[in-house]
Design a protein around this motif. Structure first.
Motif, short mmCIF file in Angstrom:
data_model
loop_
_atom_site.label_atom_id
_atom_site.label_comp_id
_atom_site.label_asym_id
_atom_site.label_seq_id
_atom_site.Cartn_x
_atom_site.Cartn_y
_atom_site.Cartn_z
N GLU A 281 0.50 -0.91 -0.08
CA GLU A 281 -0.50 0.24 0.32
C GLU A 281 1.39 1.65 0.04
OE1 GLU A 281 -2.71 -0.65 2.86
OE2 GLU A 281 -4.22 -1.34 1.98
N PHE A 282 0.80 2.03 -0.89
CA PHE A 282 1.03 3.03 -0.81
C PHE A 282 0.30 4.95 -0.43
CE2 PHE A 282 0.45 2.31 -5.36
CZ PHE A 282 -0.07 3.51 -5.52
N LEU A 283 1.01 5.88 -0.11
CA LEU A 283 -0.50 6.79 -0.60
C LEU A 283 -0.56 8.00 -1.53
CD1 LEU A 283 -0.24 8.48 3.10
CD2 LEU A 283 -1.73 7.93 1.78
N ALA A 284 -1.26 8.57 -1.65
CA ALA A 284 -0.51 9.66 -3.49
C ALA A 284 -1.46 10.62 -2.99
CB ALA A 284 -1.71 8.74 -4.82
N PHE A 285 -0.38 11.53 -2.71
CA PHE A 285 -0.43 13.29 -2.26
C PHE A 285 -0.61 14.41 -3.46
CE2 PHE A 285 2.58 11.50 -0.15
CZ PHE A 285 3.85 12.32 0.02
N SER A 286 -1.07 15.33 -3.33
CA SER A 286 -1.45 16.43 -4.28
C SER A 286 -1.36 17.70 -3.39
CB SER A 286 -1.88 16.28 -5.91
OG SER A 286 -3.33 16.38 -5.65
N SER A 287 -1.08 19.14 -3.53
CA SER A 287 -2.33 20.34 -3.27
C SER A 287 -1.68 21.46 -4.07
CB SER A 287 -1.15 20.31 -1.17
OG SER A 287 -2.44 22.12 -1.21
N GLN A 288 -2.46 22.91 -3.98
CA GLN A 288 -1.59 24.09 -4.61
C GLN A 288 -1.86 24.83 -3.97
OE1 GLN A 288 -4.67 24.77 -7.76
NE2 GLN A 288 -5.15 22.09 -8.09
N ASP A 289 -1.33 25.67 -4.09
CA ASP A 289 -0.67 26.69 -3.29
C ASP A 289 -0.76 28.43 -4.57
OD1 ASP A 289 -0.13 28.20 -0.73
OD2 ASP A 289 1.80 29.87 -2.39
N THR A 290 -1.17 28.62 -4.29
CA THR A 290 -1.25 29.98 -4.95
C THR A 290 -0.74 31.34 -5.29
OG1 THR A 290 -3.99 30.24 -4.55
CG2 THR A 290 -3.68 32.46 -5.41
N HIS A 291 -0.05 32.06 -3.93
CA HIS A 291 1.27 32.13 -4.69
C HIS A 291 2.70 31.91 -4.60
CE1 HIS A 291 -1.54 35.99 -4.22
NE2 HIS A 291 -2.23 34.83 -3.04
N SER A 292 3.24 31.14 -2.81
CA SER A 292 4.71 31.38 -3.44
C SER A 292 4.48 29.93 -3.77
CB SER A 292 5.04 30.92 -1.40
OG SER A 292 4.17 30.53 -0.72
N GLY A 293 4.10 29.39 -4.16
CA GLY A 293 3.82 27.36 -4.46
C GLY A 293 4.36 26.46 -3.07
N ILE A 294 4.32 25.19 -3.57
CA ILE A 294 4.35 24.30 -2.20
C ILE A 294 5.87 24.08 -2.89
CG2 ILE A 294 4.09 21.87 -1.56
CD1 ILE A 294 1.42 22.93 -2.42
N ARG A 295 6.39 23.65 -1.23
CA ARG A 295 7.51 23.88 -0.56
C ARG A 295 8.02 22.08 -0.40
NH1 ARG A 295 9.07 25.57 5.34
NH2 ARG A 295 8.26 23.54 5.89
N SER A 296 6.89 21.16 -0.07
CA SER A 296 7.52 20.05 0.95
C SER A 296 6.05 19.20 1.77
CB SER A 296 8.30 20.32 1.46
OG SER A 296 8.27 20.44 3.05
N PHE A 297 6.02 18.65 1.22
CA PHE A 297 5.08 17.48 2.00
C PHE A 297 6.30 16.16 3.10
CE2 PHE A 297 3.11 17.93 -2.22
CZ PHE A 297 1.79 18.12 -1.54
#
Length: 386
Positions: A281-297
């Motif tokens: 089993e694994f995790l798949a994940f994602s997100s969005q950021d409007t201004h500075s952008g994604i740094r890390s999870f």
């Protein structure tokens, strides 16, 4: 003779019109990829922001692929950010080839969209040597795809951004609230300071448009300016000075990047595939950021914390009994989290609440049965009196 001359003029006119028609038809309705740069000269050692814009020219598009060329003899790339981009799907982050002077990117819009002067990328450059040049999209490596079910490649017109770098001495600006102009901060209050010269007038302002200069009216000469409620985005503090018996001129620009809004809550799915992690089993994940952008999870499984986690992520606990959450951070340090599994003290056993309820019912039935049996024996065989 007049007829012949008139005929020649008409043929010439038709030829010119036809030629111009061919030239303009080549770009008629073409999607436009343009690079916005700072209009004022940049000084050696300073950084500046270049913004990549896309206009789909009334077409619904779902993907943009591009390669941007920059002069390596006078510039180096500090950062490439997808923050604020209309492109929400990134198969891979933008890549930088410092030797070739190329920045490559591929982004998509899952449902397709009309794009009117949308921001695709924000690129921070540092000026390393004096000179001039262009930031240009490479025509043969830049594509805009239509959302027509076929991914049709629509014509693209590239518009370059001009840059000029000089060695002229400048006033040094310092900010105690935002000390690094290449970093994003989650602070709305911005303070900037400089050492004022005597017999010198100063005019300054802060703006989100790098082409908007301060006026030529004197501001208080105190060597400090403060702004208390900056909105999210990229701002520019600009300082002009007028020496005694001299002319007004722009002497310093400082970029301020503010992001107080957390990223979107991560979208998380648990899955398994025979071709990944041996079927575990694994995790798949994602997100969005409007201004500075994604740094890390960050993935938290019980007491185990994995920073800088990449999707897909192999779960350490394959039994599914550990608490599980995914945290996303943007480049300003704002965070959002999604709790995938949460167990309190009563739920940390291997039994679910439903199972515990069934066990309780069974125990009650057994207890009632034993009580009935004992009571029946007592009534059937009462103890003998002595």
């Amino acid at each position: 003779m007049r007829i012949r001359t008139s005929l020649l003029i008409n043929i010439f006119f038709i030829g010119v019109v036809g030629f111009l028609g061919i030239v303009f038809a080549r770009h008629a309705g073409a999607a436009i990829i343009s690079i916005e740069t700072q209009p004022q000269p940049v000084r050696v050692g300073e950084t500046f922001l270049a913004v990549v814009h896309v206009d789909s020219e009334q077409k619904v598009i779902n993907a943009v692929e591009g390669v941007l060329k920059y002069p390596t003899n006078i510039l180096e790339v500090v950062d490439v950010s997808q923050g604020g981009s209309f492109l929400t799907l990134w198969p891979d982050p933008p890549s930088i080839d410092a030797e070739a002077g190329e920045i490559s990117f591929t982004g998509g819009i899952p449902q397709g969209s009309l794009v009117l002067d949308g921001i695709a990328l924000n690129i921070t450059f540092r000026a390393t040597a004096p000179g001039g040049g262009e930031l240009e999209p490479l025509d043969d490596k830049t594509h805009v795809l239509l959302n027509d079910g076929k991914g049709t490649d629509t014509p693209v017109e590239g518009v370059s951004g001009l840059i000029s770098i000089v060695e002229e001495e400048t006033v040094t600006l310092y900010s105690p609230t935002h000390p690094d102009e290449n970093m994003w901060y989650s602070k709305r209050i911005f303070t900037v300071q400089w050492s004022p010269d005597t017999d010198t007038l100063y005019s300054y302002h802060i703006t989100q448009s790098p082409g908007s200069l301060p006026d030529s009216d004197q501001d208080p000469m105190r060597g400090e300016a403060q702004y208390t409620d900056l909105i999210d985005g990229v701002h520019y503090f600009m300082l002009k000075q007028q020496p005694q018996n001299g002319n007004w001129r722009l002497v310093a620009i400082r970029r301020v990047m503010v992001d107080t809004t957390p990223p979107l809550q991560p979208e998380v799915e648990i899955g398994s595939d025979a071709s990944l992690f041996g079927g575990k089993e694994f995790l798949a994940f994602s997100s969005q950021d409007t201004h500075s952008g994604i740094r890390s999870f960050t993935v938290v499984e019980g007491d185990a914390v994995t920073q800088e986690a990449a999707s897909p992520y192999e779960l350490r606990d394959q039994s599914g009994t550990s608490a599980l959450q995914v945290i996303v951070y943007d480049k300003a340090g704002n965070a959002s989290a999604t709790v995938v599994r949460q167990f309190d003290t009563m739920q940390e056993s291997r039994y679910s609440s439903a199972q515990l309820f069934i066990f309780s019912i069974i125990l009650l039935v057994i207890s009632a049965t034993l009580f009935y049996i004992v009571r029946s024996k007592v009534l059937t065989h009462p103890p003998k009196s002595i």
